[in-house]
Design a protein around this motif. Structure first.
Motif, PDB file in Angstrom:
ATOM      1  N   UNK A 284       0.971  -1.180  -0.152  1.00 51.31           N
ATOM      2  CA  UNK A 284      -0.152  -0.092   0.273  1.00 51.31           C
ATOM      3  C   UNK A 284       0.785   1.575  -0.195  1.00 51.31           C
ATOM      4  N   UNK A 285       1.620   1.450   0.867  1.00 49.71           N
ATOM      5  CA  UNK A 285       2.484   2.310   0.982  1.00 49.71           C
ATOM      6  C   UNK A 285       3.902   2.766  -0.528  1.00 49.71           C
ATOM      7  N   UNK A 286       3.927   1.550  -1.166  1.00 49.76           N
ATOM      8  CA  UNK A 286       4.962   1.527  -2.450  1.00 49.76           C
ATOM      9  C   UNK A 286       3.765   1.933  -3.572  1.00 49.76           C
ATOM     10  N   UNK A 291       1.642   9.855  -3.319  1.00 48.18           N
ATOM     11  CA  UNK A 291       0.473  11.056  -3.037  1.00 48.18           C
ATOM     12  C   UNK A 291       0.352  11.068  -1.577  1.00 48.18           C
ATOM     13  N   UNK A 292       1.940  10.593  -0.940  1.00 50.14           N
ATOM     14  CA  UNK A 292       1.329  10.735   0.520  1.00 50.14           C
ATOM     15  C   UNK A 292       2.885  11.541   1.144  1.00 50.14           C
ATOM     16  N   UNK A 293       2.653  12.131   2.397  1.00 48.76           N
ATOM     17  CA  UNK A 293       3.753  12.791   2.671  1.00 48.76           C
ATOM     18  C   UNK A 293       4.770  11.643   3.679  1.00 48.76           C
ATOM     19  N   UNK A 294       6.183  12.808   3.890  1.00 48.78           N
ATOM     20  CA  UNK A 294       7.280  11.392   4.304  1.00 48.78           C
ATOM     21  C   UNK A 294       6.154  11.490   5.836  1.00 48.78           C
ATOM     22  N   UNK A 297       4.567   8.512   5.711  1.00 45.86           N
ATOM     23  CA  UNK A 297       5.099   7.037   5.087  1.00 45.86           C
ATOM     24  C   UNK A 297       5.621   7.021   7.238  1.00 45.86           C
ATOM     25  N   UNK A 298       6.569   7.811   7.563  1.00 44.76           N
ATOM     26  CA  UNK A 298       7.110   7.323   8.732  1.00 44.76           C
ATOM     27  C   UNK A 298       6.118   6.564   9.994  1.00 44.76           C
ATOM     28  N   UNK A 299       4.845   7.087  10.244  1.00 44.19           N
ATOM     29  CA  UNK A 299       3.934   6.815  10.635  1.00 44.19           C
ATOM     30  C   UNK A 299       4.134   5.212  10.464  1.00 44.19           C
ATOM     31  N   UNK A 300       3.349   5.116   8.966  1.00 42.81           N
ATOM     32  CA  UNK A 300       2.887   3.821   8.558  1.00 42.81           C
ATOM     33  C   UNK A 300       3.872   2.084   8.701  1.00 42.81           C
ATOM     34  N   UNK A 304       4.367  -0.542  10.160  1.00 38.99           N
ATOM     35  CA  UNK A 304       4.331  -2.437  10.260  1.00 38.99           C
ATOM     36  C   UNK A 304       5.857  -2.691  11.386  1.00 38.99           C
ATOM     37  N   UNK A 305       7.483  -1.918  11.586  1.00 38.77           N
ATOM     38  CA  UNK A 305       8.120  -2.369  12.460  1.00 38.77           C
ATOM     39  C   UNK A 305       7.689  -2.682  13.174  1.00 38.77           C
ATOM     40  N   UNK A 306       6.463  -2.119  14.230  1.00 39.64           N
ATOM     41  CA  UNK A 306       5.579  -2.548  15.692  1.00 39.64           C
ATOM     42  C   UNK A 306       5.582  -4.384  14.557  1.00 39.64           C
ATOM     43  N   UNK A 307       4.333  -4.123  13.858  1.00 38.63           N
ATOM     44  CA  UNK A 307       4.092  -5.824  13.279  1.00 38.63           C
ATOM     45  C   UNK A 307       5.282  -6.859  13.595  1.00 38.63           C
ATOM     46  N   UNK A 308       6.014  -6.095  12.811  1.00 38.06           N
ATOM     47  CA  UNK A 308       7.260  -7.405  12.586  1.00 38.06           C
ATOM     48  C   UNK A 308       8.160  -7.557  13.672  1.00 38.06           C
ATOM     49  N   UNK A 309       8.385  -6.163  14.635  1.00 41.23           N
ATOM     50  CA  UNK A 309       8.720  -7.348  15.830  1.00 41.23           C
ATOM     51  C   UNK A 309       7.660  -8.281  16.884  1.00 41.23           C
ATOM     52  N   UNK A 310       6.282  -7.493  16.791  1.00 39.05           N
ATOM     53  CA  UNK A 310       5.463  -8.948  17.397  1.00 39.05           C
ATOM     54  C   UNK A 310       5.526 -10.334  16.323  1.00 39.05           C
ATOM     55  N   UNK A 311       6.013 -10.256  15.082  1.00 39.05           N
ATOM     56  CA  UNK A 311       6.046 -11.341  14.565  1.00 39.05           C
ATOM     57  C   UNK A 311       7.748 -12.373  14.627  1.00 39.05           C
TER      58      UNK A 311
END
Length: 471
Positions: A284-286, A291-294, A297-300, A304-311
């Protein structure tokens, strides 16, 4: 008798009375002997000599002496009878003593046999290594049957030979060829070859023949039936152990399959779903990156990083489920420490534990054996050695493992224990555990000076090393 009753030689008649009483052991002979002496000393002498006294006067004059001889004869006969009874009692008691001695010897032999049976059953039923089975069977075949040689034949080749005293022997001492014999797989077979008795029993698992355990007697007069029964018992124990190995293999496969299914389900239900959501978020980000601001992008990306750590945490938790290191704790070390703490608490013994090296290099089999050896050694030190201080040192190196256990107990003389067949089950267990890992064991003990046990193991190949807790 020629001198009459007044002759001093009349007392020699007592010799024949004693002989008749104690050797001939018949009362009639003693009385005949006395009668002959009295008749010849009185009546015959009265006829041959002239005297102014009548025969009755002569007898009356010597009546006291004659009565003394009669009483002496009766006393001797009574003593002879008592002596004979005492002799019979003595012979009876000697016979009873011999029977009691034989019974005690038989009881002692039976106790030793029962102990050997118990040790054999214990060692065989607790075996974890199939390769060590043949050595145990031949060792106890020697101990239980007292044969000259015990051997194990597998795939028509003699793989293990044990001589008297459980010492290694040469295959050249076996003069039979199993391959050329038509053996019945369901019973014990006996044959005589070159004046030696051979008895063979099959060891099999269900319908599959594993091999033959055999014994050799140089003396063919051995009680064949009793020996055959003992060998049958050993072979049946071997059958049970082999079936146990087969069941354990099946059980291990089932456990592995169950664990594979558990891990697969947990990864599918948890980690895989998180990875899918992460993949969707990155996609989705890609797609919207132009069309979206930095800041968006940084927030999303942070989410994603939190989801990776949880995984990663969930995956780590799944893998740790069957790891030796659970939740960062080495359960091998903790199990040893818990056992030592129990001994300290209930026996009041000071035990020092020193662990050096990386215990994760040890395989599961090595960890299990080391734990059992420590348990056996400390148990012997406390129970038999009356030790108050015990030191345990385990050094794990890349090439080998050193286990040193010492105590300040009463010690023992190994030669005396071996000669009197009093070597305990714990020592036998330690020897077999060490040999199952291709190791060596040395026991240094003196009465009153404690015991030191030094054990060396070679480190297994990398394919057998169990590295745990790497995630």
């Amino acid at each position: 008798p020629s001198g009459g009753l007044d002759s001093p030689y009349i007392w020699y008649s007592l010799n024949t009375i004693l002989v008749a009483s104690f050797i001939l052991k018949r009362r009639i002979y003693s009385w005949i002997n006395l009668g002959v002496y009295l008749f010849s000393s009185t009546w015959i002498l009265f006829l041959l000599t002239k005297t102014e006294y009548s025969f009755s006067q002569v007898l009356l004059g010597e009546s006291n002496f004659i009565l003394s001889l009669v009483l002496f004869t009766e006393i001797v006969l009574i003593l002879s009878e008592y002596s004979e009874k005492i002799q019979h009692k003595n012979e009876y008691l000697q016979g009873l003593n011999q029977k009691i001695t034989a019974a005690n010897d038989q009881i002692k032999e039976s106790m030793n046999y029962i102990m050997e049976l118990y040790q054999a059953v214990h060692l065989l039923t607790t075996q974890q290594d199939e390769d060590n089975l043949e050595k145990i069977l031949t060792d106890y075949a020697i101990k239980m049957t007292h044969c000259n040689l015990a051997f194990f034949n597998k795939n028509n080749q003699t793989t293990t030979v044990t001589g008297a005293g459980s010492q290694p022997a040469s295959t050249n001492e076996i003069e039979i060829n199993i391959e050329e014999l038509e053996l019945n797989l369901s019973s014990v077979q006996s044959l005589i070859l070159n004046d030696s008795l051979y008895i063979l029993a099959p060891v099999k698992c269900k319908l599959k023949l594993y091999g033959y355990i055999g014994i050799k007697f140089i003396d063919i007069k051995t009680e064949e039936k009793d020996i055959a029964d003992q060998l049958t018992f050993l072979s049946e124990l071997g059958n049970i152990v082999l079936e146990k190995f087969e069941l354990e293999k099946v059980n291990r496969h089932l456990l592995i399959n169950e664990e594979q299914n558990r891990i697969a389900n947990e990864i599918h239900d948890g980690v895989l779903q998180r990875l899918f959501s992460i993949s969707c978020g990155i996609y989705s980000i890609n797609k919207r990156i132009k069309n979206i601001s930095k800041n968006v992008i940084s927030s999303e990306l942070s989410h994603i990083r939190i989801s990776i750590n949880n995984a990663m945490s969930e995956l780590r938790s799944t893998v740790y489920g069957y790891s030796w290191n659970k939740e960062g704790v080495n359960s091998f070390v903790s199990d040893i420490k818990n056992y030592i703490d129990t001994i300290r608490k209930y026996q009041g013994v000071d035990i020092q534990l020193e662990l050096n090296g990386e215990q994760d290099l040890l395989s599961l089999e090595q960890k299990r054996s080391i734990y059992r050896i420590i348990s056996e050694a400390t148990g012997n030190s406390v129970k038999h050695g009356k030790a108050k201080h015990i030191t345990i040192q385990l050094n794990v190196e890349v090439s080998d493992i050193l286990l040193l256990i010492s105590d300040d107990g009463i010690g023992f003389d190994r030669n005396i224990l071996e000669n009197e067949n009093r070597m305990g089950l714990g020592i036998h267990n330690m020897h077999y555990l060490v040999h199952s890992l291709d190791g060596s064991i040395k026991m240094d003990s003196n009465i009153g000076k404690g015991t030191i046990i030094i054990i060396h193991f070679p480190m297994k190949s990398k394919s057998n090393v169990c590295r745990e807790g790497v995630i």
